[in-house]
Write an enzyme that holds these catalytic residues in place. Structure first.
Site, PDB file in Angstrom:
ATOM      1  N   CYS A 275       0.864  -1.204   0.239  1.00 11.70           N
ATOM      2  CA  CYS A 275      -0.018  -0.075  -0.049  1.00 11.70           C
ATOM      3  C   CYS A 275       0.810   1.270  -0.182  1.00 11.70           C
ATOM      4  CB  CYS A 275      -0.760   0.011   1.327  1.00 11.70           C
ATOM      5  SG  CYS A 275      -1.943  -1.608   1.465  1.00 11.70           S
TER       6      CYS A 275
HETATM    7  N1  SAJ Z   1       6.918   2.494   8.528  1.00 12.92           N
HETATM    8  C1  SAJ Z   1       7.887   3.316   8.896  1.00 12.92           C
HETATM    9  N2  SAJ Z   1       7.826   4.207   9.874  1.00 12.92           N
HETATM   10  C2  SAJ Z   1       6.265   4.178  10.451  1.00 12.92           C
HETATM   11  C3  SAJ Z   1       5.424   3.477   9.875  1.00 12.92           C
HETATM   12  C4  SAJ Z   1       5.711   2.591   8.985  1.00 12.92           C
HETATM   13  O1  SAJ Z   1       8.969   3.202   8.375  1.00 12.92           O
HETATM   14  O2  SAJ Z   1       6.090   5.312  11.227  1.00 12.92           O
HETATM   15  C5  SAJ Z   1       7.154   1.551   7.494  1.00 12.92           C
HETATM   16  C6  SAJ Z   1       6.754  -0.143   7.939  1.00 12.92           C
HETATM   17  O3  SAJ Z   1       7.882  -0.498   8.453  1.00 12.92           O
HETATM   18  C7  SAJ Z   1       6.509  -0.699   6.469  1.00 12.92           C
HETATM   19  C8  SAJ Z   1       5.772   0.610   5.745  1.00 12.92           C
HETATM   20  O4  SAJ Z   1       6.183   1.805   6.453  1.00 12.92           O
HETATM   21  O5  SAJ Z   1       7.729  -1.213   5.771  1.00 12.92           O
HETATM   22  C9  SAJ Z   1       4.241   0.692   5.721  1.00 12.92           C
HETATM   23  O6  SAJ Z   1       4.017   0.432   7.146  1.00 12.92           O
HETATM   24  P1  SAJ Z   1       2.486   0.675   7.683  1.00 12.92           P
HETATM   25  O7  SAJ Z   1       2.243   0.712   9.062  1.00 12.92           O
HETATM   26  O8  SAJ Z   1       1.771   1.734   6.908  1.00 12.92           O
HETATM   27  O9  SAJ Z   1       1.762  -0.708   7.321  1.00 12.92           O
HETATM   28  P2  SAJ Z   1       0.997  -1.156   5.885  1.00 12.92           P
HETATM   29  O10 SAJ Z   1       1.690  -1.227   4.725  1.00 12.92           O
HETATM   30  O11 SAJ Z   1       0.508  -2.592   6.448  1.00 12.92           O
HETATM   31  O12 SAJ Z   1      -0.086  -0.083   5.972  1.00 12.92           O
HETATM   32  C10 SAJ Z   1      -1.538  -0.506   5.958  1.00 12.92           C
HETATM   33  C11 SAJ Z   1      -2.461   0.615   5.266  1.00 12.92           C
HETATM   34  N3  SAJ Z   1      -3.848   0.014   5.291  1.00 12.92           N
HETATM   35  C12 SAJ Z   1      -4.550   0.180   4.217  1.00 12.92           C
HETATM   36  O13 SAJ Z   1      -3.972   0.571   3.066  1.00 12.92           O
HETATM   37  C13 SAJ Z   1      -5.862  -0.278   4.317  1.00 12.92           C
HETATM   38  C14 SAJ Z   1      -2.293   1.970   6.143  1.00 12.92           C
HETATM   39  O14 SAJ Z   1      -3.381   2.623   5.430  1.00 12.92           O
HETATM   40  C15 SAJ Z   1      -2.741   1.560   7.480  1.00 12.92           C
HETATM   41  O15 SAJ Z   1      -2.506   2.986   8.208  1.00 12.92           O
HETATM   42  C16 SAJ Z   1      -1.461   0.913   8.162  1.00 12.92           C
HETATM   43  O16 SAJ Z   1      -1.674  -0.543   7.220  1.00 12.92           O
HETATM   44  C17 SAJ Z   1      -1.480   0.713   9.574  1.00 12.92           C
HETATM   45  O17 SAJ Z   1      -2.100   1.863  10.356  1.00 12.92           O
HETATM   46  O18 SAJ Z   1      -1.241  -0.425  10.274  1.00 12.92           O
END
Ligand code: SAJ
Length: 440
Positions: A275
Protein backbone atom coordinates in the site's frame (compact mmCIF):
# COMPACT_ATOMS: atom_id res chain seq x y z
CA UNK A 1 -41.17 -0.05 -9.96
CA UNK A 2 -38.03 1.42 -11.55
CA UNK A 3 -34.81 -0.57 -12.01
CA UNK A 4 -33.31 1.38 -9.11
CA UNK A 5 -36.26 0.80 -6.79
CA UNK A 6 -36.34 -2.90 -7.58
CA UNK A 7 -32.59 -3.28 -6.96
CA UNK A 8 -32.67 -1.30 -3.70
CA UNK A 9 -35.54 -3.50 -2.51
CA UNK A 10 -33.46 -6.64 -3.21
CA UNK A 11 -30.41 -5.11 -1.51
CA UNK A 12 -32.40 -4.19 1.57
CA UNK A 13 -34.19 -7.55 1.90
CA UNK A 14 -30.86 -9.34 1.15
CA UNK A 15 -32.36 -11.30 -1.75
CA UNK A 16 -29.84 -9.61 -4.07
CA UNK A 17 -27.19 -12.01 -5.30
CA UNK A 18 -23.69 -10.72 -4.48
CA UNK A 19 -20.43 -11.52 -6.27
CA UNK A 20 -16.90 -10.65 -5.13
CA UNK A 21 -14.25 -10.58 -7.89
CA UNK A 22 -10.84 -11.31 -6.36
CA UNK A 23 -10.64 -13.38 -3.15
CA UNK A 24 -7.47 -12.03 -1.56
CA UNK A 25 -6.88 -10.20 1.73
CA UNK A 26 -9.62 -7.70 0.75
CA UNK A 27 -12.12 -9.83 -1.19
CA UNK A 28 -12.38 -12.83 1.12
CA UNK A 29 -13.09 -10.84 4.30
CA UNK A 30 -15.65 -8.79 2.34
CA UNK A 31 -17.33 -11.97 1.04
CA UNK A 32 -17.61 -13.28 4.61
CA UNK A 33 -19.01 -9.97 5.90
CA UNK A 34 -21.69 -9.92 3.18
CA UNK A 35 -22.46 -13.63 3.71
CA UNK A 36 -22.80 -13.20 7.47
CA UNK A 37 -25.08 -10.20 6.84
CA UNK A 38 -27.47 -12.57 5.04
CA UNK A 39 -26.59 -12.11 1.36
CA UNK A 40 -25.95 -15.08 -0.91
CA UNK A 41 -22.34 -14.54 -2.00
CA UNK A 42 -20.42 -16.01 -4.92
CA UNK A 43 -16.67 -15.50 -4.93
CA UNK A 44 -14.91 -15.45 -8.31
CA UNK A 45 -11.15 -15.82 -8.62
CA UNK A 46 -8.95 -17.31 -11.37
CA UNK A 47 -6.74 -19.06 -8.77
CA UNK A 48 -8.15 -22.60 -8.59
CA UNK A 49 -6.16 -23.33 -5.40
CA UNK A 50 -8.17 -20.68 -3.59
CA UNK A 51 -11.45 -22.02 -4.98
CA UNK A 52 -10.63 -25.61 -3.97
CA UNK A 53 -9.76 -24.56 -0.40
CA UNK A 54 -12.95 -22.49 -0.10
CA UNK A 55 -15.03 -25.39 -1.46
CA UNK A 56 -13.71 -27.39 1.51
CA UNK A 57 -14.71 -24.54 3.80
CA UNK A 58 -11.09 -23.58 4.45
CA UNK A 59 -9.67 -20.05 4.71
CA UNK A 60 -6.20 -19.14 3.41
CA UNK A 61 -6.31 -15.57 4.76
CA UNK A 62 -5.08 -15.33 8.39
CA UNK A 63 -7.68 -12.64 9.22
CA UNK A 64 -10.54 -14.90 8.04
CA UNK A 65 -11.33 -17.81 10.36
CA UNK A 66 -11.87 -21.17 8.66
CA UNK A 67 -14.92 -21.66 10.90
CA UNK A 68 -16.53 -18.58 9.36
CA UNK A 69 -15.96 -19.85 5.81
CA UNK A 70 -17.07 -23.37 6.70
CA UNK A 71 -20.31 -22.14 8.26
CA UNK A 72 -21.19 -20.02 5.21
CA UNK A 73 -20.30 -22.78 2.73
CA UNK A 74 -22.26 -25.41 4.66
CA UNK A 75 -25.17 -22.97 5.05
CA UNK A 76 -25.26 -22.43 1.30
CA UNK A 77 -24.55 -18.70 1.72
CA UNK A 78 -21.13 -18.76 0.06
CA UNK A 79 -19.60 -20.55 -2.87
CA UNK A 80 -16.58 -19.82 -5.02
CA UNK A 81 -15.68 -20.48 -8.63
CA UNK A 82 -13.18 -19.67 -11.36
CA UNK A 83 -16.08 -19.38 -13.81
CA UNK A 84 -16.91 -15.72 -14.48
CA UNK A 85 -20.15 -16.65 -16.29
CA UNK A 86 -21.88 -16.86 -12.89
CA UNK A 87 -21.92 -13.05 -13.10
CA UNK A 88 -24.87 -13.19 -15.53
CA UNK A 89 -27.10 -14.01 -12.53
CA UNK A 90 -25.58 -11.48 -10.11
CA UNK A 91 -27.17 -8.24 -8.89
CA UNK A 92 -24.24 -6.69 -6.99
CA UNK A 93 -20.54 -7.09 -7.85
CA UNK A 94 -17.55 -5.85 -5.87
CA UNK A 95 -14.12 -5.81 -7.60
CA UNK A 96 -11.23 -6.45 -5.19
CA UNK A 97 -8.19 -7.14 -7.36
CA UNK A 98 -4.54 -6.05 -6.93
CA UNK A 99 -3.21 -2.75 -8.26
CA UNK A 100 0.59 -3.08 -8.05
CA UNK A 101 3.26 -1.11 -9.87
CA UNK A 102 5.11 -2.28 -12.97
CA UNK A 103 8.92 -2.46 -12.80
CA UNK A 104 8.92 0.96 -14.53
CA UNK A 105 7.08 2.40 -11.52
CA UNK A 106 3.88 2.97 -13.52
CA UNK A 107 0.48 1.63 -12.37
CA UNK A 108 -0.21 -1.97 -13.36
CA UNK A 109 -3.93 -1.88 -14.26
CA UNK A 110 -3.89 -5.37 -15.78
CA UNK A 111 -5.83 -7.00 -12.92
CA UNK A 112 -8.60 -4.39 -13.04
CA UNK A 113 -8.77 -4.60 -16.84
CA UNK A 114 -9.02 -8.40 -16.91
CA UNK A 115 -11.72 -8.44 -14.20
CA UNK A 116 -13.58 -5.67 -16.05
CA UNK A 117 -13.32 -7.46 -19.41
CA UNK A 118 -14.83 -10.60 -17.88
CA UNK A 119 -17.59 -8.70 -16.08
CA UNK A 120 -18.43 -6.75 -19.26
CA UNK A 121 -19.50 -10.02 -20.89
CA UNK A 122 -22.22 -10.55 -18.29
CA UNK A 123 -23.47 -7.02 -17.53
CA UNK A 124 -27.28 -6.70 -17.48
CA UNK A 125 -29.92 -4.25 -16.34
CA UNK A 126 -30.35 -3.98 -12.58
CA UNK A 127 -26.70 -4.41 -11.51
CA UNK A 128 -24.61 -2.38 -9.08
CA UNK A 129 -20.81 -2.56 -9.42
CA UNK A 130 -18.35 -1.26 -6.81
CA UNK A 131 -14.58 -1.02 -7.43
CA UNK A 132 -12.52 -1.38 -4.21
CA UNK A 133 -8.99 -1.62 -5.59
CA UNK A 134 -6.80 1.37 -4.77
CA UNK A 135 -6.21 3.30 -7.98
CA UNK A 136 -5.68 6.74 -9.52
CA UNK A 137 -8.57 9.25 -9.46
CA UNK A 138 -10.70 8.84 -12.57
CA UNK A 139 -10.28 5.07 -13.01
CA UNK A 140 -13.94 4.25 -12.25
CA UNK A 141 -15.31 6.88 -14.65
CA UNK A 142 -12.69 6.65 -17.42
CA UNK A 143 -12.12 2.89 -17.48
CA UNK A 144 -15.06 0.98 -15.98
CA UNK A 145 -17.96 3.24 -17.04
CA UNK A 146 -17.49 2.99 -20.81
CA UNK A 147 -16.44 -0.66 -20.79
CA UNK A 148 -19.25 -1.95 -18.55
CA UNK A 149 -21.99 0.54 -19.51
CA UNK A 150 -21.81 2.15 -22.91
CA UNK A 151 -20.47 -0.99 -24.62
CA UNK A 152 -23.48 -2.86 -23.25
CA UNK A 153 -25.94 -0.08 -24.13
CA UNK A 154 -26.73 0.31 -20.44
CA UNK A 155 -27.31 3.81 -19.03
CA UNK A 156 -25.49 4.33 -15.75
CA UNK A 157 -27.67 5.65 -12.95
CA UNK A 158 -30.76 4.17 -14.64
CA UNK A 159 -30.09 0.65 -15.94
CA UNK A 160 -27.07 -0.02 -13.71
CA UNK A 161 -25.10 1.67 -10.94
CA UNK A 162 -21.35 2.19 -10.54
CA UNK A 163 -19.34 3.42 -7.53
CA UNK A 164 -15.88 3.39 -5.91
CA UNK A 165 -15.29 2.38 -2.29
CA UNK A 166 -11.66 2.19 -1.14
CA UNK A 167 -10.58 -0.93 0.75
CA UNK A 168 -9.23 -0.26 4.23
CA UNK A 169 -8.07 -3.73 5.20
CA UNK A 170 -5.02 -3.74 7.45
CA UNK A 171 -3.86 -7.37 7.50
CA UNK A 172 -3.36 -8.67 11.03
CA UNK A 173 -5.29 -5.85 12.68
CA UNK A 174 -7.99 -7.09 15.04
CA UNK A 175 -9.50 -3.88 16.44
CA UNK A 176 -10.61 -2.52 13.06
CA UNK A 177 -11.77 -5.10 10.53
CA UNK A 178 -13.94 -4.97 7.38
CA UNK A 179 -17.22 -4.81 9.29
CA UNK A 180 -16.35 -1.95 11.70
CA UNK A 181 -13.99 0.20 9.62
CA UNK A 182 -15.95 3.13 8.16
CA UNK A 183 -16.36 2.68 4.40
CA UNK A 184 -16.18 5.65 2.01
CA UNK A 185 -18.54 5.37 -0.98
CA UNK A 186 -18.66 7.61 -4.06
CA UNK A 187 -20.89 7.01 -7.11
CA UNK A 188 -20.51 7.94 -10.76
CA UNK A 189 -23.85 9.72 -10.22
CA UNK A 190 -25.64 10.56 -7.00
CA UNK A 191 -28.13 7.76 -7.64
CA UNK A 192 -25.22 5.33 -8.14
CA UNK A 193 -23.83 6.36 -4.76
CA UNK A 194 -27.25 5.92 -3.15
CA UNK A 195 -27.69 2.38 -4.53
CA UNK A 196 -24.12 1.28 -3.67
CA UNK A 197 -24.45 2.73 -0.16
CA UNK A 198 -27.78 0.90 0.30
CA UNK A 199 -25.94 -2.33 -0.53
CA UNK A 200 -22.94 -1.84 1.78
CA UNK A 201 -25.07 -0.46 4.63
CA UNK A 202 -26.66 -3.90 4.77
CA UNK A 203 -23.36 -5.35 6.01
CA UNK A 204 -20.92 -2.64 7.14
CA UNK A 205 -21.55 -0.48 10.20
CA UNK A 206 -20.62 2.93 8.81
CA UNK A 207 -20.81 3.95 5.16
CA UNK A 208 -19.56 7.51 4.52
CA UNK A 209 -21.02 8.97 1.31
CA UNK A 210 -18.99 11.34 -0.88
CA UNK A 211 -20.32 13.08 -3.97
CA UNK A 212 -18.27 11.36 -6.69
CA UNK A 213 -16.19 8.27 -7.41
CA UNK A 214 -13.16 10.56 -7.83
CA UNK A 215 -13.57 11.94 -4.30
CA UNK A 216 -13.61 8.37 -2.96
CA UNK A 217 -10.57 7.38 -5.06
CA UNK A 218 -8.69 10.49 -3.90
CA UNK A 219 -9.56 10.02 -0.20
CA UNK A 220 -7.80 6.65 -0.19
CA UNK A 221 -4.71 8.12 -1.81
CA UNK A 222 -4.66 10.92 0.77
CA UNK A 223 -4.76 8.35 3.60
CA UNK A 224 -1.71 6.46 2.39
CA UNK A 225 0.18 9.43 0.92
CA UNK A 226 -0.14 11.06 4.35
CA UNK A 227 1.67 8.08 5.86
CA UNK A 228 4.33 7.83 3.17
CA UNK A 229 5.24 11.52 3.37
CA UNK A 230 5.40 11.55 7.17
CA UNK A 231 7.58 8.46 7.18
CA UNK A 232 9.80 10.21 4.64
CA UNK A 233 9.98 13.21 6.97
CA UNK A 234 11.21 11.17 9.95
CA UNK A 235 13.59 9.23 7.74
CA UNK A 236 15.19 12.51 6.64
CA UNK A 237 15.14 13.66 10.27
CA UNK A 238 17.15 10.53 11.16
CA UNK A 239 19.78 11.45 8.59
CA UNK A 240 19.92 15.05 9.86
CA UNK A 241 20.13 13.93 13.52
CA UNK A 242 23.04 11.61 12.73
CA UNK A 243 24.91 14.56 11.20
CA UNK A 244 24.04 16.67 14.24
CA UNK A 245 25.03 13.94 16.71
CA UNK A 246 21.48 13.95 18.12
CA UNK A 247 19.48 10.80 18.96
CA UNK A 248 16.50 10.86 16.57
CA UNK A 249 14.57 8.35 18.69
CA UNK A 250 14.86 10.60 21.74
CA UNK A 251 13.76 13.57 19.64
CA UNK A 252 10.68 11.77 18.29
CA UNK A 253 9.71 10.45 21.72
CA UNK A 254 9.98 13.99 23.07
CA UNK A 255 7.86 15.46 20.27
CA UNK A 256 5.30 12.69 20.84
CA UNK A 257 4.69 13.97 24.38
CA UNK A 258 2.74 16.78 22.72
CA UNK A 259 -0.89 15.72 23.31
CA UNK A 260 -2.19 17.57 20.24
CA UNK A 261 -1.03 18.59 16.79
CA UNK A 262 1.56 15.84 16.40
CA UNK A 263 1.40 12.22 15.16
CA UNK A 264 4.32 9.88 15.84
CA UNK A 265 6.08 8.15 12.98
CA UNK A 266 9.40 6.34 13.30
CA UNK A 267 12.35 6.13 10.90
CA UNK A 268 13.32 2.80 9.39
CA UNK A 269 15.21 1.03 6.63
CA UNK A 270 12.65 2.00 3.98
CA UNK A 271 9.03 1.48 3.00
CA UNK A 272 7.53 -1.95 2.45
CA UNK A 273 4.07 -3.36 1.88
CA UNK A 274 1.63 -3.30 -0.96
CA UNK A 275 0.00 0.00 0.00
CA UNK A 276 2.21 2.76 1.37
CA UNK A 277 5.10 2.70 -1.10
CA UNK A 278 2.74 2.16 -4.05
CA UNK A 279 -0.53 4.06 -3.64
CA UNK A 280 0.98 7.59 -3.68
CA UNK A 281 2.74 6.81 -6.97
CA UNK A 282 -0.66 6.16 -8.57
CA UNK A 283 -1.51 9.78 -7.73
CA UNK A 284 1.77 11.29 -8.90
CA UNK A 285 1.52 9.25 -12.10
CA UNK A 286 -2.00 10.56 -12.80
CA UNK A 287 -0.96 14.15 -12.10
CA UNK A 288 1.69 13.92 -14.82
CA UNK A 289 -1.17 13.81 -17.36
CA UNK A 290 -2.17 17.23 -15.98
CA UNK A 291 1.42 18.44 -16.31
CA UNK A 292 1.56 18.69 -12.54
CA UNK A 293 4.60 17.40 -10.64
CA UNK A 294 3.53 16.04 -7.21
CA UNK A 295 6.76 17.20 -5.55
CA UNK A 296 5.95 16.09 -1.97
CA UNK A 297 5.29 12.54 -3.15
CA UNK A 298 8.34 12.44 -5.41
CA UNK A 299 10.66 13.79 -2.69
CA UNK A 300 9.31 11.51 0.08
CA UNK A 301 9.51 8.53 -2.26
CA UNK A 302 13.13 9.44 -3.10
CA UNK A 303 14.05 9.65 0.60
CA UNK A 304 12.25 6.41 1.52
CA UNK A 305 13.68 4.55 -1.46
CA UNK A 306 17.18 5.64 -0.47
CA UNK A 307 16.93 4.36 3.12
CA UNK A 308 18.22 0.83 2.38
CA UNK A 309 21.36 2.40 0.84
CA UNK A 310 21.70 4.69 3.86
CA UNK A 311 21.45 1.70 6.23
CA UNK A 312 24.19 -0.15 4.32
CA UNK A 313 26.43 2.95 4.44
CA UNK A 314 25.97 3.09 8.21
CA UNK A 315 26.84 -0.63 8.53
CA UNK A 316 29.97 0.00 6.43
CA UNK A 317 30.98 2.90 8.74
CA UNK A 318 30.34 0.82 11.85
CA UNK A 319 32.53 -2.02 10.57
CA UNK A 320 35.16 0.47 9.49
CA UNK A 321 35.22 1.93 13.01
CA UNK A 322 35.96 -1.61 14.20
CA UNK A 323 38.77 -2.07 11.71
CA UNK A 324 36.82 -4.17 9.26
CA UNK A 325 35.86 -3.73 5.63
CA UNK A 326 32.31 -4.56 4.65
CA UNK A 327 33.72 -6.68 1.83
CA UNK A 328 34.38 -10.13 3.20
CA UNK A 329 32.65 -9.44 6.51
CA UNK A 330 29.91 -11.76 7.76
CA UNK A 331 26.67 -9.80 8.05
CA UNK A 332 23.45 -11.21 9.53
CA UNK A 333 20.22 -9.40 8.64
CA UNK A 334 17.45 -9.91 11.20
CA UNK A 335 13.98 -9.65 9.65
CA UNK A 336 12.79 -10.01 6.05
CA UNK A 337 9.13 -9.05 6.51
CA UNK A 338 8.19 -5.46 5.65
CA UNK A 339 6.89 -4.83 9.18
CA UNK A 340 7.05 -6.67 12.51
CA UNK A 341 5.28 -9.91 13.37
CA UNK A 342 3.86 -10.69 9.92
CA UNK A 343 4.95 -13.01 7.10
CA UNK A 344 4.59 -10.51 4.25
CA UNK A 345 7.74 -9.67 2.33
CA UNK A 346 6.19 -7.59 -0.48
CA UNK A 347 8.30 -4.50 -1.29
CA UNK A 348 10.25 -5.24 1.90
CA UNK A 349 13.30 -2.96 2.34
CA UNK A 350 15.09 -6.01 3.80
CA UNK A 351 15.45 -7.37 0.28
CA UNK A 352 17.11 -4.13 -0.83
CA UNK A 353 19.42 -4.06 2.20
CA UNK A 354 20.46 -7.69 1.57
CA UNK A 355 20.93 -7.02 -2.15
CA UNK A 356 23.15 -3.99 -1.51
CA UNK A 357 25.22 -5.87 1.09
CA UNK A 358 25.76 -8.70 -1.38
CA UNK A 359 26.72 -6.23 -4.11
CA UNK A 360 29.42 -4.82 -1.80
CA UNK A 361 30.90 -8.24 -1.18
CA UNK A 362 29.60 -8.91 2.32
CA UNK A 363 28.94 -12.54 3.26
CA UNK A 364 25.23 -12.13 3.99
CA UNK A 365 22.82 -14.37 5.88
CA UNK A 366 19.34 -13.56 7.10
CA UNK A 367 16.90 -14.80 9.72
CA UNK A 368 13.15 -14.30 9.90
CA UNK A 369 10.91 -16.57 11.99
CA UNK A 370 7.99 -15.91 9.65
CA UNK A 371 9.78 -16.13 6.32
CA UNK A 372 11.82 -19.28 5.65
CA UNK A 373 12.89 -18.36 2.12
CA UNK A 374 13.40 -15.14 0.17
CA UNK A 375 14.34 -14.33 -3.40
CA UNK A 376 14.95 -11.10 -5.25
CA UNK A 377 12.44 -10.68 -8.09
CA UNK A 378 14.80 -8.72 -10.36
CA UNK A 379 18.32 -9.70 -9.15
CA UNK A 380 17.36 -13.38 -9.04
CA UNK A 381 19.22 -14.46 -5.87
CA UNK A 382 17.60 -16.83 -3.34
CA UNK A 383 18.32 -17.38 0.39
CA UNK A 384 17.03 -19.49 3.26
CA UNK A 385 16.56 -18.19 6.78
CA UNK A 386 19.43 -19.47 8.97
CA UNK A 387 18.39 -22.36 11.23
CA UNK A 388 20.34 -21.32 14.33
CA UNK A 389 19.85 -17.58 14.70
CA UNK A 390 21.96 -17.09 17.84
CA UNK A 391 24.88 -19.05 16.36
CA UNK A 392 24.70 -16.77 13.32
CA UNK A 393 24.62 -13.73 15.65
CA UNK A 394 27.78 -14.92 17.40
CA UNK A 395 29.60 -15.58 14.11
CA UNK A 396 28.59 -12.33 12.40
CA UNK A 397 30.90 -9.32 12.20
CA UNK A 398 27.74 -7.20 12.02
CA UNK A 399 24.10 -7.88 12.87
CA UNK A 400 21.61 -5.58 11.10
CA UNK A 401 18.15 -5.33 12.69
CA UNK A 402 15.83 -4.52 9.78
CA UNK A 403 12.49 -5.83 11.08
CA UNK A 404 11.83 -5.63 14.82
CA UNK A 405 9.84 -8.82 15.34
CA UNK A 406 8.60 -9.14 18.92
CA UNK A 407 9.80 -12.75 19.20
CA UNK A 408 13.45 -11.71 19.13
CA UNK A 409 15.34 -11.65 22.47
CA UNK A 410 17.18 -8.38 21.93
CA UNK A 411 19.09 -8.60 25.22
CA UNK A 412 20.56 -11.97 24.16
CA UNK A 413 21.30 -10.63 20.67
CA UNK A 414 23.21 -7.68 22.14
CA UNK A 415 25.10 -10.01 24.49
CA UNK A 416 26.14 -12.38 21.71
CA UNK A 417 26.82 -9.93 18.89
CA UNK A 418 30.07 -8.12 18.08
CA UNK A 419 28.38 -5.13 16.41
CA UNK A 420 24.72 -4.32 15.80
CA UNK A 421 23.25 -1.75 13.45
CA UNK A 422 19.68 -1.27 14.60
CA UNK A 423 17.43 0.43 12.00
CA UNK A 424 14.26 0.09 14.14
CA UNK A 425 15.44 1.00 17.64
CA UNK A 426 14.47 -2.53 18.68
CA UNK A 427 17.44 -2.58 21.07
CA UNK A 428 16.09 0.62 22.60
CA UNK A 429 13.50 -1.50 24.40
CA UNK A 430 16.39 -3.18 26.27
CA UNK A 431 19.06 -0.53 26.62
CA UNK A 432 19.27 3.17 25.63
CA UNK A 433 22.94 3.04 24.70
CA UNK A 434 25.43 0.18 24.27
CA UNK A 435 28.95 0.24 22.84
CA UNK A 436 28.06 -2.64 20.50
CA UNK A 437 24.95 -0.92 19.13
CA UNK A 438 24.53 1.87 16.61
CA UNK A 439 21.06 3.05 15.58
CA UNK A 440 19.53 4.98 12.71
N1 SAJ B 1 6.85 2.43 8.53
C1 SAJ B 1 7.90 3.21 9.01
N2 SAJ B 1 7.64 4.13 9.98
C2 SAJ B 1 6.38 4.31 10.49
C3 SAJ B 1 5.33 3.51 10.00
C4 SAJ B 1 5.58 2.58 9.02
O1 SAJ B 1 9.03 3.08 8.56
O2 SAJ B 1 6.21 5.15 11.39
C5 SAJ B 1 7.11 1.46 7.48
C6 SAJ B 1 6.78 0.05 7.89
O3 SAJ B 1 7.91 -0.58 8.48
C7 SAJ B 1 6.43 -0.59 6.54
C8 SAJ B 1 5.81 0.55 5.76
O4 SAJ B 1 6.25 1.76 6.40
O5 SAJ B 1 7.58 -1.05 5.89
C9 SAJ B 1 4.28 0.51 5.75
O6 SAJ B 1 3.89 0.37 7.09
P1 SAJ B 1 2.35 0.62 7.57
O7 SAJ B 1 2.36 0.65 9.07
O8 SAJ B 1 1.78 1.76 6.86
O9 SAJ B 1 1.67 -0.75 7.22
P2 SAJ B 1 0.89 -1.20 5.93
O10 SAJ B 1 1.69 -1.10 4.70
O11 SAJ B 1 0.34 -2.53 6.27
O12 SAJ B 1 -0.26 -0.11 5.80
C10 SAJ B 1 -1.56 -0.48 6.09
C11 SAJ B 1 -2.40 0.53 5.37
N3 SAJ B 1 -3.75 0.06 5.34
C12 SAJ B 1 -4.48 0.23 4.20
O13 SAJ B 1 -4.04 0.75 3.20
C13 SAJ B 1 -5.86 -0.26 4.25
C14 SAJ B 1 -2.34 1.88 6.08
O14 SAJ B 1 -3.35 2.76 5.54
C15 SAJ B 1 -2.59 1.71 7.53
O15 SAJ B 1 -2.54 2.99 8.17
C16 SAJ B 1 -1.51 0.81 8.11
O16 SAJ B 1 -1.71 -0.48 7.50
C17 SAJ B 1 -1.61 0.70 9.61
O17 SAJ B 1 -1.99 1.70 10.25
O18 SAJ B 1 -1.23 -0.36 10.13
Amino acid sequence: MTVKENLIKKLKDKSAKVAILGLGYVGLPLAVVFGEAGFHVTGVDPDKRKIDLLAKGKSYIPDVKTEAVEKLVKGGKFSATTDFSVLKDMDAVSICVPTPLRQTGDPDMSFIISAMDELAKYMHQGMVVVLESTTYPGTTRELLLPKLGAENSLTVGEDWFLAFSPERVDPGREDFTTINTPKVMGGITDVCGEVAAAWYEGAIKIVHRVSTAEAAEMSKLLENTFRMINIGLVNELAIMCERLGVDVWEVIDAAATKPFGFMKFTPGPGLGGHCIPIDPLYLSWKMKSFNYNARFIELASEINTNMPRYVVSRVMEGLNDRGKALKGSKVLVLGAAYKPDIDDVRESPSLDVIGLLRQKGALVEYHDPYIPHIHHEYDGWKMDSVADMMKAVREADAVVIVTDHKVYDYAAIIENAKFIFDSRNASGKVVRKHEKVERL
